[in-house]
Design an enzyme around this catalytic site. Structure first.
Site, PDB file in Angstrom:
ATOM      1  N   CYS A 149     -98.429  46.515  57.209  1.00 46.39           N
ATOM      2  CA  CYS A 149     -97.071  46.855  57.636  1.00 46.39           C
ATOM      3  C   CYS A 149     -97.101  47.746  58.870  1.00 46.39           C
ATOM      4  O   CYS A 149     -98.152  48.224  59.304  1.00 46.39           O
ATOM      5  CB  CYS A 149     -96.311  47.530  56.503  1.00 46.39           C
ATOM      6  SG  CYS A 149     -96.913  49.198  56.116  1.00 46.39           S
ATOM      7  N   ALA A 165     -98.698  51.152  58.302  1.00 43.53           N
ATOM      8  CA  ALA A 165    -100.160  51.071  58.259  1.00 43.53           C
ATOM      9  C   ALA A 165    -100.741  51.024  59.660  1.00 43.53           C
ATOM     10  O   ALA A 165    -101.779  51.642  59.940  1.00 43.53           O
ATOM     11  CB  ALA A 165    -100.600  49.846  57.464  1.00 43.53           C
ATOM     12  N   ARG A 193    -110.110  53.568  56.495  1.00 40.45           N
ATOM     13  CA  ARG A 193    -110.794  52.578  57.336  1.00 40.45           C
ATOM     14  C   ARG A 193    -112.206  52.997  57.730  1.00 40.45           C
ATOM     15  O   ARG A 193    -112.782  52.447  58.651  1.00 40.45           O
ATOM     16  CB  ARG A 193    -109.976  52.292  58.597  1.00 40.45           C
ATOM     17  CG  ARG A 193    -108.610  51.727  58.327  1.00 40.45           C
ATOM     18  CD  ARG A 193    -107.925  51.278  59.613  1.00 40.45           C
ATOM     19  NE  ARG A 193    -108.522  50.096  60.180  1.00 40.45           N
ATOM     20  CZ  ARG A 193    -108.691  49.908  61.489  1.00 40.45           C
ATOM     21  NH1 ARG A 193    -108.360  50.847  62.348  1.00 40.45           N
ATOM     22  NH2 ARG A 193    -109.215  48.777  61.945  1.00 40.45           N
ATOM     23  N   HIS A 202     -98.603  49.924  65.999  1.00 38.79           N
ATOM     24  CA  HIS A 202     -99.438  50.304  67.138  1.00 38.79           C
ATOM     25  C   HIS A 202     -98.562  50.696  68.322  1.00 38.79           C
ATOM     26  O   HIS A 202     -98.792  51.719  68.976  1.00 38.79           O
ATOM     27  CB  HIS A 202    -100.338  49.138  67.561  1.00 38.79           C
ATOM     28  CG  HIS A 202    -101.203  48.593  66.475  1.00 38.79           C
ATOM     29  ND1 HIS A 202    -101.684  47.294  66.491  1.00 38.79           N
ATOM     30  CD2 HIS A 202    -101.680  49.157  65.334  1.00 38.79           C
ATOM     31  CE1 HIS A 202    -102.412  47.093  65.404  1.00 38.79           C
ATOM     32  NE2 HIS A 202    -102.425  48.204  64.697  1.00 38.79           N
TER      33      HIS A 202
END
Length: 567
Positions: free
Chosen positions: A81, A84, A115, A214
């Protein structure tokens, strides 16, 4: 090319696989054949055969692909999403910013280190908050009456406990739905505490995937942090954009830069700090790794401060050497060019020795890559060095320019989802813009230097390979059943489903417990890992789901213990 002399696949239990010709076009048709008409019309734009044609001036033209469109409801997608992408990908690797998730604790998964981003804090006293999980833990009461007071308390508590240089706030879906003004709260606390406090409207439902996150993250970092520190940097100073230090990748790249004499100002955002972001506009060149996640920052810094950018790739030994040479050629300094050649000469013997050991065992094997932003493109370099062929690939959250190259940007239609994301109107800074950097870029262009170009993944893949955007679980299973690749690269959500089909899955989002895979040493690590995976005999012992006989109705598998029986 995805072709073979083997007969077509026919599975009586699965009509969709009957008589599937083992060509890219035949497999594409088999993937689309099961969908209803409306769904098929959309998916056939996102599943294309890479039929390349020579264009004008030797430029290869590739087919148009549908990308950055909403996932069809009911299809199991690999995507994440917006939240995220904003918190988990872009800001997650920054060690000295306290990142607070504003929302219920269920959204706290990406508040934590998920991550395998790594960092090197210079001293024990240095701030490193990456391993903490900060959340406002909103309850039903906050959803009903609003959560702004709770957020204010959380920011104050984080400041009192850790005294950070900056605090960032990330909105999750409920926050956007109830209308909490996180930006007003951040501004008020910034004035009260005297540190930088800024917020992100990155609710999970914004945009079509994590790509929207982003973009939102890049905008806010550029608005609130970049440009604060005007400390001058060296003549070979660069930023590395789109490298997130998964498994220590950035450490290896940083070491190469140090040995070459290149001054790395900031990495966006692996092994990064707040001060590095603040000083990043003083670099003389931006180098872009992951085009999708970070090209926004490269464009904005160039418009405001004059810093040009080039596309690089440090995944693969050849690509690493090429990228180092590209940086040296840009600066045009004889000493830097000699430094780069010396470092490449020091590193390459070990690469060639590793290839001598691993290439004969991997040559001719086939890979599929359905990973993230640029990883499905970059990692094809490593497979090619091993003599392996990439027969199908695709991204989870790419846009058309990631597939077809930047020349298609003017032709991409801005849809309603993209309009949900703020577009910053960036203007030249009258005091900090450096025209001499643009003059240097212009000089390199006149000498044939390929500047700020990106041809996209499809131009560099072989003709007649299969390209699938936003692949679904059904399509993954069909590809594996039909073609049976030697290795499948994806993320953690797909890893174990793929391996139950008898195919090794290399997880390229956080590398499982492997890596680093960047630069020369990373390439050597990857050669050994892939050799081990594709030649392990265990995969031949796994019976995939389509080869198993269904159990008779009403019976339990024999290996289950009966109720009440001793264990």
């Amino acid at each position: 090319m995805m072709e073979t002399t083997a007969p077509p696949v026919a599975d009586p239990a699965n009509p969709a696989t009957a008589e599937v010709p083992l060509t890219a076009a035949g497999i594409r048709e088999s993937l689309l054949d099961v969908y209803p008409k409306k769904t098929r019309r959309k998916r056939e734009k996102q599943i294309v055969v890479n039929a390349k044609l020579p264009g004008a001036d030797g430029v290869v033209t590739v087919p148009e692909i549908g990308a950055n469109s909403r996932t069809i409801p009911g299809i199991i997608s690999q995507r994440g999403c917006c939240y995220a992408g904003c918190k988990g990908v872009i800001l997650g690797p920054t060690r000295d910013i306290v990142n607070i998730t504003h929302g219920p604790i269920g959204c706290g998964f990406y508040s934590w280190l998920t991550r395998r981003n790594q960092t090197h804090a210079p001293t024990d006293e240095h701030d490193n908050f990456m391993t903490y999980c900060f959340s406002t833990d909103m309850t039903e009461e906050n959803i009903i009456f609003g959560g702004e007071k709770r957020l204010t308390q959380a920011i104050q508590e984080a400041y009192d406990l850790f005294q950070p240089k900056a605090i960032a706030v990330f909105s999750t879906c409920p926050v956007g739905l109830i209308g909490d003004d996180v930006h007003q709260v951040a501004a008020a606390m910034k004035e009260k505490l005297g540190i930088n406090v800024f917020a992100f409207s990155c609710e999970g439902y914004r945009g079509v995937s994590q790509s929207a996150g982003h973009h939102i993250a890049n905008n806010q970092v550029f608005k609130h942090v970049v440009g604060e520190d005007d400390t001058p940097r060296g003549k070979w100073s660069i930023n590395l954009l789109g490298e997130y230090n998964i498994g220590g990748d950035a450490f290896l790249i940083e070491d190469l830069f140090r040995r070459c004499g290149i001054d790395l100002v900031a990495t966006f955002s692996g092994n990064s700090t707040y001060d590095q972001f603040a000083n990043s506009h003083m670099a003389r060149l931006n180098t872009v790794m992951c085009h999708r996640s970070i090209n926004y920052v490269a464009d904005m810094i160039e418009k405001k401060y004059g810093t040009p950018w080039i596309k690089v790739n440090f995944i693969g030994a050849k690509a690493t050497a090429k990228s180092l040479r590209k940086i040296a050629e840009f600066f045009g300094d004889r000493q830097l060019i000699e430094n780069v050649e010396r470092v490449i000469g020091e590193e390459y013997p070990a690469v060639l020795e590793a290839l001598k050991n691993h290439q004969p065992r991997c040559e001719g094997k086939r890979a599929m890559l359905f990973v993230g932003g640029s990883r499905a493109h970059h990692y094809q370099e490593l497979f090619a060095e091993l003599g392996m062929e990439t027969i199908a690939a695709g991204y989870e959250f790419a846009h058309r320019d990631d597939y077809e190259g930047r020349p298609v940007l003017p032709n991409i239609k801005v849809d309603a989802d993209s309009r949900n994301i703020e577009e910053l109107h960036v203007h030249r800074d009258p005091d900090k813009y450096r025209p001499e950097l643009q003059d240097l870029a212009s000089l390199r262009q006149t000498t044939g230097y390929r500047f700020r170009e990106y041809a996209g993944m499809m131009a560099e893949m072989k003709d007649q390979t299969l390209i699938v955007d936003d692949i679904s679980h059904w399509e993954t299973e069909q590809l594996i059943q039909t073609v049976k690749p030697d290795i499948f690269c994806a993320g953690i959500k797909e890893k174990y489903a793929v391996q139950k089909m008898g195919v090794p899955c290399k997880q390229l989002h956080s590398y499982d417990y492997g890596g680093p895979y960047a630069a020369f040493q990373g390439a050597i690590n990857f050669y050994a890992e892939v050799d081990r995976m594709v030649n392990a005999k265990v995969w031949s012992l796994i019976q995939p789901p389509w080869d198993r006989e269904p159990a008779p109705s009403g019976t339990a598998p024999e290996n289950l213990e009966r109720e009440g029986e001793e264990q």
